[in-house]
Scaffold this motif. Structure first.
Motif, PDB file in Angstrom:
ATOM      1  N   GLY A 536       0.984  -1.181  -0.033  1.00  0.00           N
ATOM      2  CA  GLY A 536       0.019   0.059   0.178  1.00  0.00           C
ATOM      3  C   GLY A 536       0.870   1.398   0.180  1.00  0.00           C
ATOM      4  N   GLY A 537       2.027   1.096  -0.282  1.00  0.00           N
ATOM      5  CA  GLY A 537       2.924   2.331  -0.160  1.00  0.00           C
ATOM      6  C   GLY A 537       3.208   2.962   1.136  1.00  0.00           C
ATOM      7  N   LYS A 538       3.150   2.103   2.164  1.00  0.00           N
ATOM      8  CA  LYS A 538       3.582   2.429   3.379  1.00  0.00           C
ATOM      9  C   LYS A 538       5.029   2.639   3.592  1.00  0.00           C
ATOM     10  N   ILE A 539       5.530   3.446   4.182  1.00  0.00           N
ATOM     11  CA  ILE A 539       6.847   3.735   4.567  1.00  0.00           C
ATOM     12  C   ILE A 539       7.322   2.798   5.806  1.00  0.00           C
ATOM     13  N   ARG A 540       8.279   2.097   5.362  1.00  0.00           N
ATOM     14  CA  ARG A 540       8.826   1.086   6.372  1.00  0.00           C
ATOM     15  C   ARG A 540      10.178   1.315   6.984  1.00  0.00           C
ATOM     16  N   GLY A 541      10.670   2.475   6.644  1.00  0.00           N
ATOM     17  CA  GLY A 541      11.937   2.904   7.289  1.00  0.00           C
ATOM     18  C   GLY A 541      12.704   3.632   5.741  1.00  0.00           C
ATOM     19  N   ALA A 542      14.167   3.815   6.145  1.00  0.00           N
ATOM     20  CA  ALA A 542      14.882   4.550   5.248  1.00  0.00           C
ATOM     21  C   ALA A 542      16.133   3.645   4.553  1.00  0.00           C
ATOM     22  N   ARG A 543      16.588   3.698   3.619  1.00  0.00           N
ATOM     23  CA  ARG A 543      17.587   3.275   2.960  1.00  0.00           C
ATOM     24  C   ARG A 543      18.660   3.952   2.386  1.00  0.00           C
ATOM     25  N   PHE A 544      19.900   3.743   2.833  1.00  0.00           N
ATOM     26  CA  PHE A 544      20.921   4.624   2.271  1.00  0.00           C
ATOM     27  C   PHE A 544      22.012   3.909   1.191  1.00  0.00           C
ATOM     28  N   ILE A 545      22.155   4.094   0.218  1.00  0.00           N
ATOM     29  CA  ILE A 545      22.911   3.144  -1.011  1.00  0.00           C
ATOM     30  C   ILE A 545      24.260   3.948  -1.386  1.00  0.00           C
ATOM     31  N   ILE A 546      25.309   3.327  -1.072  1.00  0.00           N
ATOM     32  CA  ILE A 546      26.708   3.671  -1.399  1.00  0.00           C
ATOM     33  C   ILE A 546      27.094   2.837  -2.625  1.00  0.00           C
ATOM     34  N   THR A 547      27.618   3.344  -3.477  1.00  0.00           N
ATOM     35  CA  THR A 547      28.443   2.766  -4.597  1.00  0.00           C
ATOM     36  C   THR A 547      29.921   3.146  -4.710  1.00  0.00           C
TER      37      THR A 547
END
Length: 551
Positions: A536-547
């Protein structure tokens, strides 16, 4: 205001003019002289070799000797059949009077000198003395009217120069004794044995003398020797004619070379001077009204230089803007705790209630701690660029780095309330990247600390490391409230302080994510943020991505 601007322009122009005094232009330019010298040498070296023409001269000499040999054979046949007389005992010999008569008829106006030698070695006749009584007449060439031409002078100087060069033919000296005999000439002695022989000699003036000796025979009996000789003026004139032709072509080619060299020097030197002048204006100018010329359309090294200088200038202005913005942000962030501190200090002096004084002193202490934390983070951020530019990159094992950081966090949470940590890695992939282990650890610690701050006590923080072709991808996920929509990029701005509810104000400076982004970009990598969404598009947390690139 206009007078001040005009004065500023004059000062800039004077500074640039003073700096440009040492630059030479046009013919005085070192680059122009070098191009002219190199191109001229490339042209002149083979031309000098061509003008030597030694093989051409030798082939002409051989042709002249062959011609003398043919003439000598024809004349010797005539002498052998008509100028021979038999003695009483049956011996045959040449008759001097008949030989002179034949020489007079056959050698008229052919420019060849003939000498006849008897088998005893005595010279019987010499065509040089047949012209009349009174001995030989010396003939010399007079210079042309009006003096020598320029190309004749060049040829003459060239002849003098090449006489000094090694490898030039060293012809034997031609000289005549008062009483000539067969022993004076090697070729005559060879012809006495029945074989024709030729020689090339040079007189005291350097002029070549060609001679060909052929035997005079009757029924295979050698009765004497005929020696034909002539100077090699024809050869010299032919060689000089070729040299004049080469000089003419060389002159035209040299003119074209000079023009092309000047054009080449101009196409290189002029844009370089424009770039240098523009760099001086940027250096001494007070504003940004001066721009580096754009030569990128040339698609050559100068175009590359122009593009690099333009990019460098833009990076310089961007860095100056960043410094200016950083200084303004620092001043603004420091001003807030200072204002609060000043207000508390002024109030505590007027308040006599001990409880109120205690609360004000707590505020003062918090503001001092906030200032100390802020100044430490600002100091770290300000010296980061310099440190990254000086440091040497080394191989960093991301797998071991994450294992160490997670273990430290777990030890720190032993027996305490807080979110748990989970590490998932690709055990078969190579997760080594070039970088600074301390700074990469700082970035990961900051992300883990932020995730720990926003996650609920029973939440889970997941760290994932994997290999994606030529990159190592590191992901830090939490189960907190996520990031405010529209702020996914703003959270990396300096002094961004969106904190969870209930956290004490001033605990963080807002520089952590900005410093992290700066470190990752210095490693040629990227760092982004996004929200974890569920059903349902509910936010479950944050994600940080490093490349990070592997090489």
């Amino acid at each position: 205001m206009a007078d001040q601007s005009h004065k500023q322009q004059v000062e800039i122009a004077q500074a640039v003019k003073k700096h440009r005094k040492g630059r030479k232009r046009g013919w005085r330019s070192s680059l122009t002289r070098k191009i002219l010298l190199i191109n001229s040498l490339v042209l002149l070296i083979p031309v000098v070799g061509l003008m030597h023409l030694e093989q051409y001269r030798l082939s002409l000499i051989a042709s002249e000797l062959d011609a003398l040999s043919i003439q000598g054979r024809a004349f010797s046949l005539s002498l052998g059949s008509t100028a021979v007389v038999a003695s009483k005992v049956g011996d045959e010999k040449l008759v001097p009077e008949l030989t002179r008569s034949l020489m007079r008829g056959m050698l008229n106006d052919i420019g060849v000198r003939a000498r006849i030698f008897a088998t005893s070695g005595e010279m019987l006749a010499d065509s040089l003395y047949l012209a009349g009584v009174g001995g030989p007449v010396e003939i010399g060439e007079l210079p042309p009217p009006g003096g020598m031409s320029l190309d004749d002078r060049i040829i003459e100087y060239y002849e003098k120069i090449i006489t000094w060069l090694p490898g030039r033919d060293d012809w034997p000296l031609y000289r005549e004794s008062q009483r000539q005999s067969a022993e004076d000439y090697k070729e005559v002695l060879i012809a006495m044995k029945g074989e024709p022989a030729g020689m090339v000699r040079a007189d005291t003036s350097g002029r070549l003398v060609l001679s060909m000796a052929v035997p005079i025979q009757r029924y295979r009996q050698v009765l004497g020797t005929l020696m034909l000789s002539k100077d090699a003026q024809v050869v010299t004139e032919a060689v000089q004619a070729r040299r004049r032709d080469i000089l003419a072509v060389c002159g035209i080619a040299l003119g074209v070379t000079v023009l092309l060299s000047l054009y080449l020097a101009g196409t290189i030197g002029r844009p370089l001077r424009r770039l240098a002048d523009a760099a001086d204006f940027v250096r001494y100018g007070k504003g940004r009204q001066y721009e580096i010329p754009d030569f990128t359309r040339r698609r050559d090294e100068i175009g590359d230089l122009s593009g690099a200088l333009r990019a460098m200038t833009e990076a310089l202005w961007a860095r100056m803007d960043a410094i200016e913005g950083f200084a303004a942000d620092v001043a603004h962030e420091i001003k807030n705790p200072l204002t609060s501190l000043r207000s508390a200090v002024e109030t505590v002096a007027r308040v006599s209630d001990p409880d109120q004084q205690k609360r004000l002193m707590a505020i003062i202490l918090d503001d001092v701690q906030r200032l100390d934390r802020l100044i430490s983070d600002i100091s770290d951020a300000s010296r980061l660029d310099a440190e990254l530019s000086r440091a040497n990159m080394e191989d960093v094992d991301v797998r071991k780095l994450l294992e160490t950081l997670v273990e430290i966090q777990r030890v720190g949470l032993d027996g305490k309330e807080g979110p748990s940590f989970e590490l998932r890695q690709d055990e078969t992939a190579d997760l080594c990247v070039p970088g600074l282990e301390g700074r990469l650890g700082q970035v990961l610690r900051n992300l883990m600390s932020n995730a720990q701050t926003f996650s609920p006590p029973d939440g889970k923080i997941t760290l994932i490391a994997r290999r994606d072709e030529n990159e190592v991808v590191i992901t830090v996920e939490d189960e907190g409230p996520g990031i405010i929509p529209g702020k996914l990029e703003a959270i990396f701005d300096r002094f961004y302080t969106e904190r969870p509810e209930g956290e004490k104000f001033g605990t963080h400076s807002g520089l952590g994510l900005s410093i992290s982004k700066q470190i990752i970009e210095a490693h040629n990598g990227t760092i982004t943020a996004e929200n974890r969404e569920g059903a349902g598009g509910k936010i479950r947390g944050a994600r940080f991505i490093i490349t990070l690139p592997v090489g």
